[in-house]
Design an enzyme around this catalytic site. Structure first.
Site, PDB file in Angstrom:
ATOM      1  N   HIS A 193      11.278  37.340  13.146  1.00  0.00           N
ATOM      2  CA  HIS A 193      11.279  36.219  12.341  1.00  0.00           C
ATOM      3  C   HIS A 193      11.207  36.840  11.038  1.00  0.00           C
ATOM      4  CE1 HIS A 193      12.005  33.298  15.480  1.00  0.00           C
ATOM      5  NE2 HIS A 193      10.844  33.663  15.894  1.00  0.00           N
ATOM      6  N   HIS A 229       6.792  35.978  15.773  1.00  0.00           N
ATOM      7  CA  HIS A 229       7.110  37.322  15.963  1.00  0.00           C
ATOM      8  C   HIS A 229       7.683  37.961  14.699  1.00  0.00           C
ATOM      9  CE1 HIS A 229       8.922  40.727  18.089  1.00  0.00           C
ATOM     10  NE2 HIS A 229       8.005  40.321  19.066  1.00  0.00           N
ATOM     11  N   LYS A 231       5.182  29.644  20.109  1.00  0.00           N
ATOM     12  CA  LYS A 231       5.007  31.162  20.398  1.00  0.00           C
ATOM     13  C   LYS A 231       4.632  31.743  19.084  1.00  0.00           C
ATOM     14  CE  LYS A 231       9.392  31.417  23.427  1.00  0.00           C
ATOM     15  NZ  LYS A 231      10.593  32.013  23.276  1.00  0.00           N
TER      16      LYS A 231
END
Length: 579
Positions: free
Chosen positions: A145, A142, A139
């Protein structure tokens, strides 16, 4: 240095009250500075002495305070002692204040300023393992984080500066049911060519598409379960695809971490503990801690009365492990490998119950060291969008911070000529992100605001960097006039004294930060220092002053610059010399 004065006052109190002087060190605190106001330097709360049993806990506290104040005699170090509302105030010799703070800061050991304080003698040193950032493989990194990454980095920096051996660990979410979905989804929607061109974007698209499909397609859900079971059983085709996803993602993350000035000693992941997780299940069974629920899942009873009113699931009905099972295995493995004295997990507050259960199960298994494990929770960031307003990935946020900062710098009349304006804009933009995040308590949610964050005036990371760059410029313009001998009598105006009094608090601020692991104490200390420096810059000119005065003032500004840079580095901010 604050510890010199604290020790002298503690000796005085120890002699008067016939107690060991060390009993008074933690009770003495530097008085916060208020602009333009004369204040004492240290204060002692008499109620603290009553609580500690050093003074009788009965009787009129004000009378007790006045009696003790009159027994304490002034000397060449402590010039004035007064009593007020249950507090004794101590004012130290002004020339000695100048000398004891500025002399060590003018030498090589300036980087160690405040770190040799006796306040830290009560802190446990040893090995600290900090687990932070911990994004999910396949992923995009983002923006959510970002908080874990910068908070964990701050905690690791702080612990290291205080003398701990720090292990920085990134525990990747590289196992679990999401890989069942991704593996099954890639078989249907994936493209190796797109994976090479823009790996994380493509994996993200596949993940979104497969989840949407699974909402109304039972076959897709079953395909995901099958793929994850193949992974758990080490089937080569599934493992090979998973490894490809993992390697691509870690490579992409490295680039983001480099931009943030963050590094890790160890990249670990849930996948490292899948086999050990099965052993944990066997241990829980043999210790009689795991029971089988009506649904066929393996659960641990955590209810105080043993009535199954609060349970934690550690095994699915199909025999596969869960996130908490792998976390149990990871914690036991880390203790065995790294012999840590404390372990700190930095994740958002929604995981508070997970860590509460994790520590409870570890203790139930007989691992007493679980008492030295700690979860540092943080709130959510609201309203973090870029100009395009799309789903926010961290790279987009960093790009936007740099672009906006570069734009601001190009419009500012005070911007200096520099070799690498983009690099400077990047560092200042990241400082702005960090300071906006760190100003309040970590557990609270906060609203992201680009305009407020990037202001040069006010309490921002830009203001910190601007002050540091301005002090560096002052040093450059006056190179060669710094003096090794200091005349303290030249720095006795209230503006100078206020800066020095504020620097007395530096060790206390670091001590407070070490206790609760909150960066707000250090951020607010540095911002206050910047405001005091701005006043002094206006009122205490270096240029045009006679040489001895110019030298003394430059030493004051250089010392403030040194402490500002030290504090910024602990926060994870790279100070810039030009802006």
């Amino acid at each position: 240095m604050a510890c010199f004065f604290r020790r002298r006052i503690a000796e005085k109190l120890g002699r008067t009250l016939k107690q060991p002087e060390d009993a008074f060190i933690p009770a003495l605190s530097a008085v916060p500075v208020f602009k333009k106001q004369k204040t004492a330097d240290f204060k002692l709360s008499v109620s603290t002495l009553r609580t500690e049993g050093i003074l009788p806990s009965s009787g009129d506290i004000q009378l007790q305070t006045e009696n003790l104040a009159t027994q304490l005699k002034q000397d060449s170090v402590v010039e004035h002692i007064s009593a007020d509302c249950g507090v004794i105030n101590f004012t130290v010799n002004r020339k000695l204040l100048v000398q004891k703070i500025l002399e060590p800061l003018g030498k090589q050991e300036g980087e160690k300023f405040g770190l040799d304080s006796e306040l830290f003698s009560t802190l446990k040193r040893g090995t600290t393992l900090v687990e932070y950032s911990s994004p999910n493989i396949a992923k995009k990194f983002h923006a959510g984080h970002l908080r874990s990454t910068i908070i964990g980095n701050f905690i690791a920096n702080l612990k290291q500066s205080l003398g701990n051996n720090v292990i920085r660990m990134n525990y990747l979410g590289d196992w679990g049911m999401q890989f069942g979905f991704l593996g099954a989804g890639f078989g249907q929607f994936g493209c190796q060519e797109k994976l090479k061109q823009n790996p994380l974007q493509h994996l993200f698209e596949v993940y979104v598409r497969v989840n949407k499909e699974a909402e109304h397609n039972e076959d897709m859900k079953q395909a995901a379960r099958d793929f994850f079971r193949q992974l758990e059983q080490h089937e080569s085709q599934a493992v090979s695809l998973w490894q490809q996803f993992r390697e691509i993602t870690v490579k992409e993350y490295h680039h983001v971490y480099k931009r943030l000035g963050v590094h890790f000693d160890i990249y670990s992941g849930e996948s490292d503990h899948q086999d050990q997780a099965q052993k944990v299940v066997e241990q829980l069974q043999s210790q009689g801690l795991m029971k089988t629920s009506e649904k066929g899942t393996g659960v641990v009873d955590l209810s105080p009365d043993g009535d199954m009113s609060s349970v934690c699931t550690v095994l699915r009905s199909d025999g596969t492990t869960l996130y908490i099972t792998r976390d149990l295995a990871a914690a036991i493995d880390r203790k065995h490998k790294y012999h840590f004295d404390e372990m700190i997990y930095v994740t958002d507050k929604s995981q508070a119950n997970h860590f509460h259960q994790l520590f409870q199960i570890l203790l139930a298994m007989g691992h007493s060291w679980a008492d030295r494990c700690r979860h540092v929770p943080f709130g959510l960031v609201q309203g973090m969008k870029t100009r395009t307003g799309e789903v926010v990935f961290l790279e987009d946020v960093l790009d936007e911070a740099r672009a906006r900062m570069l734009d601001n710098m190009s419009q500012s009349k005070t911007t200096k000529e520099m070799d690498d304006p983009e690099g400077t804009a990047e560092k200042v933009g990241i400082s702005a992100l960090i300071v906006q995040d760190f100003k309040g308590p970590l557990h609270t949610d906060y609203k992201f605001d680009w305009d407020r964050m990037l202001q040069a005036q006010g309490d921002t990371g830009v203001f910190l960097q601007y002050t540091h760059a301005r002090l560096c410029s002052l040093k450059r313009r006056n190179e060669g006039i710094e003096s090794s001998t200091l005349d303290p009598s030249l720095l006795l105006e209230q503006t100078s004294i206020s800066i020095l009094q504020h620097l007395l608090r530096y060790d206390e601020v670091l001590y407070q930060s070490a206790q609760d692991l909150q960066p707000k104490h250090l951020v607010n200390f540095l911002l206050k220092l910047c405001h005091l420096v701005a006043s002094a810059h206006r009122e205490l000119p270096v240029k045009g002053s006679r040489q001895d005065l110019a030298k003394a003032r430059l030493q004051l500004f250089s010392s403030a610059c040194s402490v500002l840079a030290n504090g910024m580095r602990i926060l994870g901010i790279t100070p810039v010399d030009k802006m």
